[in-house]
Design an enzyme around this catalytic site. Structure first.
Site, PDB file in Angstrom:
ATOM      1  N   GLN A   1     -22.336  -3.525  38.522  1.00 41.86           N
ATOM      2  CA  GLN A   1     -21.075  -4.200  38.867  1.00 41.86           C
ATOM      3  C   GLN A   1     -19.902  -3.212  38.877  1.00 41.86           C
ATOM      4  OE1 GLN A   1     -23.314  -5.292  36.665  1.00 41.86           O
ATOM      5  NE2 GLN A   1     -23.400  -7.512  36.550  1.00 41.86           N
TER       6      GLN A   1
ATOM      7  N   ASP B   1     -17.639 -12.688  28.141  1.00 45.81           N
ATOM      8  CA  ASP B   1     -18.358 -13.887  28.575  1.00 45.81           C
ATOM      9  C   ASP B   1     -18.276 -14.999  27.538  1.00 45.81           C
ATOM     10  OD1 ASP B   1     -19.640 -11.663  30.301  1.00 45.81           O
ATOM     11  OD2 ASP B   1     -20.144 -13.580  31.238  1.00 45.81           O
TER      12      ASP B   1
ATOM     13  N   GLY C   1     -19.368 -13.287  36.943  1.00 46.08           N
ATOM     14  CA  GLY C   1     -18.131 -13.152  36.184  1.00 46.08           C
ATOM     15  C   GLY C   1     -17.814 -14.508  35.557  1.00 46.08           C
TER      16      GLY C   1
ATOM     17  N   ASN D   1     -20.201  -9.482  26.075  1.00 44.04           N
ATOM     18  CA  ASN D   1     -19.812  -9.027  27.418  1.00 44.04           C
ATOM     19  C   ASN D   1     -20.982  -8.228  27.976  1.00 44.04           C
ATOM     20  OD1 ASN D   1     -17.801  -8.833  29.560  1.00 44.04           O
ATOM     21  ND2 ASN D   1     -17.711  -6.659  29.054  1.00 44.04           N
ATOM     22  N   LYS D   2     -20.807  -7.730  29.171  1.00 42.14           N
ATOM     23  CA  LYS D   2     -21.873  -7.010  29.874  1.00 42.14           C
ATOM     24  C   LYS D   2     -22.550  -5.962  29.001  1.00 42.14           C
ATOM     25  CE  LYS D   2     -23.158  -7.736  32.992  1.00 42.14           C
ATOM     26  NZ  LYS D   2     -24.393  -8.583  33.058  1.00 42.14           N
TER      27      LYS D   2
HETATM   28  O1  MRU Z   1     -23.510 -10.620  34.667  1.00 41.74           O
HETATM   29  P1  MRU Z   1     -22.078 -10.713  35.128  1.00 41.74           P
HETATM   30  O2  MRU Z   1     -21.757  -9.796  36.255  1.00 41.74           O
HETATM   31  O3  MRU Z   1     -21.680 -12.142  35.416  1.00 41.74           O
HETATM   32  O4  MRU Z   1     -21.236 -10.231  33.871  1.00 41.74           O
HETATM   33  C1  MRU Z   1     -19.844 -10.227  33.963  1.00 41.74           C
HETATM   34  C2  MRU Z   1     -19.175  -9.659  32.779  1.00 41.74           C
HETATM   35  O5  MRU Z   1     -19.789  -9.246  31.821  1.00 41.74           O
HETATM   36  C3  MRU Z   1     -17.680  -9.693  32.794  1.00 41.74           C
HETATM   37  O6  MRU Z   1     -17.145  -8.624  32.073  1.00 41.74           O
HETATM   38  C4  MRU Z   1     -17.197 -11.007  32.163  1.00 41.74           C
HETATM   39  O7  MRU Z   1     -17.853 -12.092  32.734  1.00 41.74           O
HETATM   40  C5  MRU Z   1     -15.730 -11.172  32.306  1.00 41.74           C
HETATM   41  S1  MRU Z   1     -15.242 -11.428  33.982  1.00 41.74           S
HETATM   42  C6  MRU Z   1     -13.562 -11.661  33.989  1.00 41.74           C
END
Ligand code: MRU
Length: 345
Positions: free
Chosen positions: A194, A235, A46, A245-246
């Site tokens: 996630q 991100d 995150g 984002n994801k």
């Molecule tokens: O690969 P991750 O689990 O770190 O990805 C996280 C995300 O895409 C979240 O949506 C993003 O970091 C925002 S967290 C407040």
């Protein structure tokens, strides 16, 4: 409140998110190398949490001994480089390291103890700020909805992805406090799950009603239910509002546009990277293929199948109805909107 990370004396304790929800295990991290490994292996993840974890990683780095200023500088530089190499997409990592570098410069040349405690104060400040910022995002985001609502979200942008409360889940938490959540549609978020593993865990603990779906069900849900909005985290947000984002976020933004459903991004201003003009300038992390090929230690495909595993995608600004920040709501044209928010920050 869920504490994904707690700083102690000479150590940082984290919830090992790679084991949730089946095992709730806390890990002790004592070195910068262990912190880098925890970030790379997604034991914590995150964007905001990665940033704060890296800040504490720098504090841990200085727990070692350094015989003089030159050795201290070298230790600092190497540790910073190690942390910066863990994950490329979340700008919060680089933002937090830059904030720590400013703090380091303030006490450069002092003795090790002075530098270490100055950096600890700086990291603690980032930690506390993050919680305040998320609560403000929650308040601002809740004004976008009327009455009781169904919200769709992807990945985990909750307390586990931050120092507490969450960004996208911060808005959902706030709406729930106001008694206005009738359902949260949680996309499972293949391949690391996630949504299925972490977001459901958080919502369950807080008694927030939710329904888990596979990612491929989002269109059917949007078509056949009254989804008031999709809320995703971020991100890295480019200056024009394009948002990384994801993986799966781009698809949701296109579907939401098709079905006339508002698509919101909830993110702190520290996630906005004004140095990147548009989404094309954002580095997308690619992760190992076995995240797709192997589930719970067992192959679900022909071993060695060629796979493509980008961890993120970029939703274009024209599909984003608004970006919810701690300072207010940004709208297209985002560049101007961000400048106004930064000026008021
Ligand atoms: O690969 P991750 O689990 O770190 O990805 C996280 C995300 O895409 C979240 O949506 C993003 O970091 C925002 S967290 C407040």
């Amino acid at each position: 409140m869920i504490n994904a990370l707690e700083a102690g004396d000479g150590r940082v304790t984290i919830i090992d998110q790679s084991r949730l929800p089946l095992e709730e295990i806390r890990l002790e991290i004592r070195t910068v190398q262990e912190m880098a490994e925890a970030i790379t292996e997604m034991k914590l993840r995150g964007a905001p949490l990665i940033g704060v974890a890296a800040a504490y990683g720098m504090v841990l780095a200085l727990n070692g001994s350094a015989s003089g200023p030159a050795e201290m500088e070298a230790l600092y530089d190497l540790s910073e480089m190690l942390l910066a190499s863990t994950r490329p997409t979340a700008v919060n990592l680089f933002w937090a390291l830059a904030r720590m570098r400013e703090s380091f410069n303030e006490v450069r040349g002092s003795d090790l103890e002075t530098i270490r405690s100055h950096l600890r104060v700086a990291a603690d400040r980032l930690y506390r700020e993050d919680i305040d910022v998320n609560m403000a995002i929650g308040v601002n985001g809740s004004t976008l909805f009327e009455g009781a609502v169904e919200i769709m979200t992807i990945c985990n942008a909750g307390a586990l992805a931050t120092c507490g409360y969450g960004t996208a889940l911060g808005v959902i938490r706030r709406l729930h406090q106001e008694g206005r959540i009738s359902n949260v549609w949680v996309c499972e978020t293949r391949p690391v799950l996630q949504g299925a593993r972490l977001t459901t865990w958080e919502l369950h603990q807080d008694g927030i009603p939710y329904t888990l779906i596979t990612d491929s069900m989002a269109a059917q849900v949007m078509k056949s239910h009254s989804v008031a909005g999709v809320i995703a985290g971020a991100d890295r947000v480019a200056a024009n509002g394009d948002t990384a984002n994801k993986i799966g976020t781009l698809g949701l933004s296109i579907l939401a546009a098709h079905y006339g459903i508002p698509f919101y991004v909830a993110a702190p201003l520290s996630t906005v990277d004004m140095k990147v003009d548009n989404g094309g300038g954002i580095t997308i992390e690619e992760r190992r293929g076995d995240e797709i090929r192997v589930v719970n230690g067992r192959h679900i495909t022909v071993p060695g199948s060629p796979v493509y595993n980008p961890a993120f995608d970029v939703a274009p600004n024209q599909h984003i109805s608004a970006i919810i920040t701690e300072k207010g709501i940004a709208r297209n044209p985002y560049f101007d909107s961000f400048q106004a928010l930064f000026a008021g920050a």
